[in-house]
Design a protein around this motif. Structure first.
Motif, PDB file in Angstrom:
ATOM      1  N   VAL A  78     -53.586  41.046  85.940  1.00 57.87           N
ATOM      2  CA  VAL A  78     -54.468  40.704  87.064  1.00 57.87           C
ATOM      3  C   VAL A  78     -54.440  39.197  87.312  1.00 57.87           C
ATOM      4  N   GLU A  79     -54.455  38.420  86.231  1.00 58.70           N
ATOM      5  CA  GLU A  79     -54.346  36.957  86.367  1.00 58.70           C
ATOM      6  C   GLU A  79     -53.032  36.572  87.048  1.00 58.70           C
ATOM      7  N   ILE A  80     -51.951  37.237  86.673  1.00 60.15           N
ATOM      8  CA  ILE A  80     -50.648  36.916  87.268  1.00 60.15           C
ATOM      9  C   ILE A  80     -50.622  37.329  88.740  1.00 60.15           C
ATOM     10  N   ALA A  81     -51.217  38.487  89.052  1.00 60.82           N
ATOM     11  CA  ALA A  81     -51.287  38.929  90.443  1.00 60.82           C
ATOM     12  C   ALA A  81     -52.065  37.919  91.280  1.00 60.82           C
ATOM     13  N   LYS A  82     -53.150  37.396  90.703  1.00 61.32           N
ATOM     14  CA  LYS A  82     -53.933  36.370  91.396  1.00 61.32           C
ATOM     15  C   LYS A  82     -53.085  35.126  91.634  1.00 61.32           C
ATOM     16  N   ALA A  83     -52.270  34.774  90.642  1.00 61.27           N
ATOM     17  CA  ALA A  83     -51.424  33.579  90.766  1.00 61.27           C
ATOM     18  C   ALA A  83     -50.390  33.731  91.876  1.00 61.27           C
ATOM     19  N   ILE A  84     -49.710  34.878  91.918  1.00 63.29           N
ATOM     20  CA  ILE A  84     -48.646  35.034  92.923  1.00 63.29           C
ATOM     21  C   ILE A  84     -49.214  35.217  94.330  1.00 63.29           C
ATOM     22  N   SER A  85     -50.512  35.510  94.432  1.00 68.16           N
ATOM     23  CA  SER A  85     -51.130  35.632  95.757  1.00 68.16           C
ATOM     24  C   SER A  85     -51.217  34.277  96.454  1.00 68.16           C
ATOM     25  N   PHE A  86     -50.979  33.185  95.719  1.00 63.65           N
ATOM     26  CA  PHE A  86     -51.023  31.830  96.278  1.00 63.65           C
ATOM     27  C   PHE A  86     -49.625  31.286  96.569  1.00 63.65           C
ATOM     28  N   GLU A  87     -48.643  32.121  96.763  1.00 67.38           N
ATOM     29  CA  GLU A  87     -47.257  31.671  96.942  1.00 67.38           C
ATOM     30  C   GLU A  87     -46.863  30.781  95.773  1.00 67.38           C
ATOM     31  N   LEU A  88     -46.797  31.394  94.632  1.00 61.10           N
ATOM     32  CA  LEU A  88     -46.635  30.712  93.349  1.00 61.10           C
ATOM     33  C   LEU A  88     -45.330  29.928  93.254  1.00 61.10           C
ATOM     34  N   LYS A  89     -45.436  28.691  92.762  1.00 66.27           N
ATOM     35  CA  LYS A  89     -44.270  27.862  92.454  1.00 66.27           C
ATOM     36  C   LYS A  89     -44.140  27.610  90.952  1.00 66.27           C
TER      37      LYS A  89
END
Length: 496
Positions: free
Chosen positions: A151-162
């Motif tokens: 869930v933490e990772i999903a939250k991270a990639i929701s911000f166009e993760l770099k």
């Protein structure tokens, strides 16, 4: 590969003590960079500066060749594509998965109200992208730790993760869950996302990372290609000396001098458990997460009740009904979660180290001079690196926090000490110090029980190893039988 992060000459101090001294660090797109160092080396501080949790005093930070914005916040950094997954996950347990992913930026309908169906759809799509089948409407409190991490990772990639920073991501994961995480990390790498992987588990670094940067005492030591260094090389760079792996010797004491015997114990997941431990012996309990090891020791320590069976202490039946009962009869239990159940982080070393002493001696108050004397002896004996008894525990490194946990129990001189995951999240140097302390206690005649998910640790320190699987003891190993392969076979319930 182009650099996505450049940190140049970063310096930071706390309370006049320099924790980072002109450190350089960079990360390329699509690179998995391990960040290593002893506890207190500055790893987490450096990454908290990158994620704007802390500000730096000197130095320069560039993201995609652009300077870090002034007055940046963690939220600013998330929107810039830099996310930090801390060792203690930052999720709101009583909220749903979707609400956590879109916290403070929830989609709204045309009437200005929160659009929960849309939120769930978007969260579901993110989780599906990660290959996860997690119900977006489920409460986070109902999830397993590995699912919470996703869930933490999903939250991270929701911000166009770099850039994704992961701090000890496998510390509470099973072997299978670790494999799932590693596959996901490799997928993110293929999407040109840079990964900073903070870990003390050198075997994992060799498996997952492309490069490794080592810090020591707040200074940059080296950046190496993982293919060019061994685990031993990395450990030596971390501590500044050659590190040799310890190997447990066979028990040379009197195995008939039994101090604790558990007979036919059953409760919950536990089924017909039998084991004994002699004075001066170090007994290890290994197995996969969920095997019942911690549950067994909580029962022995009076934190839960057994359905059937009996426990003997030095030949006499005991029935501890609480932790206080266990303490009074000479037992100690250093639990696996030092931050939740091992320490009061907002209190100082003196208060933490004297707590069990007060419980055992039924003392509401202690004389300050006696408290200081006891605490001072423990600081010296365990080599706790601190500014003094008055220092808050939360400001100590992980290794020194663990030593305070041990100090709390050693203050009452227990005949039996249970240590659950005693070196989780601790660097290689501090780990060897903890091992030395446990060996010293065994040499004094104490019985030591070590619960550990780290097979290398069990083999390094335990005279004898009991392996559990789904609440049942599957094997007991000693001498030449103590091998990683045998432990894994029993842990997975595969015939040896």
């Amino acid at each position: 590969m182009a650099p996505v992060i450049e940190m140049k000459g970063i310096s930071k101090s706390f309370f006049g003590i320099k924790v980072l001294d002109a450190v350089d660090f960079n990360l390329n797109t699509g690179e998995i960079r391990a960040l290593c160092g002893e506890n207190g080396a500055g790893k987490s501080t450096l990454m908290k500066i990158l994620s704007a949790v802390y500000t730096h005093e000197r130095g320069e930070i560039l993201i995609d060749n652009q300077p870090l914005p002034k007055n940046a916040t963690p939220k600013t950094m998330q929107h810039m594509g830099v996310s930090y997954i801390h060792q203690e996950l930052n999720l709101v347990e009583n909220m749903t998965v979707a609400q956590n992913i879109f916290l403070s930026r929830e989609p709204k309908n045309k009437f200005g109200f929160l659009d929960y169906p849309q939120m769930n759809r978007q969260a579901g799509a993110l989780l599906e992208e990660l290959g996860e089948n997690i119900d977006p409407s489920a409460k986070v409190s109902s999830l397993k730790i590995a699912q919470k991490q996703m869930v933490e990772i999903a939250k991270a990639i929701s911000f166009e993760l770099k850039v994704l920073i992961m701090d000890e991501p496998t510390s509470v994961l099973s072997i299978k869950e670790t494999e799932v995480l590693f596959n996901l990390i490799r997928t993110l790498k293929k999407r040109n996302i840079g990964i900073v992987y903070i870990s003390h588990r050198l075997r994992e670094i060799k498996e997952i990372a492309d490069t490794v940067t080592v810090l020591r005492d707040g200074k940059f030591i080296a950046t190496k290609s993982v293919s060019e260094v061994s685990e031993k090389d990395i450990a030596s760079l971390m501590v500044g000396r050659v590190v040799s792996e310890s190997v447990a010797e066979d028990f040379t004491g009197n195995s008939e001098n039994v101090i604790l015997e558990v007979q036919n114990v059953s409760a919950g997941i536990l089924q017909n458990i039998n084991f004994k431990i002699a004075k001066g012996e170090i007994l290890g309990f290994s197995g996969l997460i969920g095997a019942g090891r911690s549950e067994l020791m909580e029962l022995v320590f009076g934190l839960s009740k057994m359905k059937t069976g009996s426990i003997k202490l030095e030949g006499k039946h005991i029935t501890p009904k609480s932790a206080k009962d266990a303490i009074v009869i000479g037992m100690g239990f250093a639990t696996e979660d030092r931050k939740s159940t091992g320490l009061v982080a907002g209190r100082n070393i003196l208060e933490n180290s004297d707590y069990v002493y007060k419980v055992k001696n039924r003392a509401m108050l202690s004389y300050p001079n006696q408290m200081l004397e006891r605490c001072g002896k423990m600081i010296k004996r365990l080599n706790i690196k601190c500014m003094g008894p008055g220092q808050l525990v939360k400001n100590l490194s992980g290794g020194n926090q663990q030593k305070v946990v041990l100090a709390k129990w050693l203050s009452v001189n227990p005949g039996i000490l249970i240590a659950d995951e005693p070196t989780r999240g601790i660097d290689v140097g501090a780990r060897q110090e903890i091992y030395s302390i446990l060996r010293e206690l065994a040499n004094e005649g104490k019985a030591i029980i070590v619960i550990s998910s780290d097979i290398t640790e069990v083999l390094s320190i335990c005279h004898r190893v009991i392996v559990m699987h789904e609440g049942i003891i599957r094997g007991e190993l000693s001498g030449k039988g103590r091998t990683e392969q045998n432990i894994m076979n029993y842990a997975a319930n595969v015939a040896v």
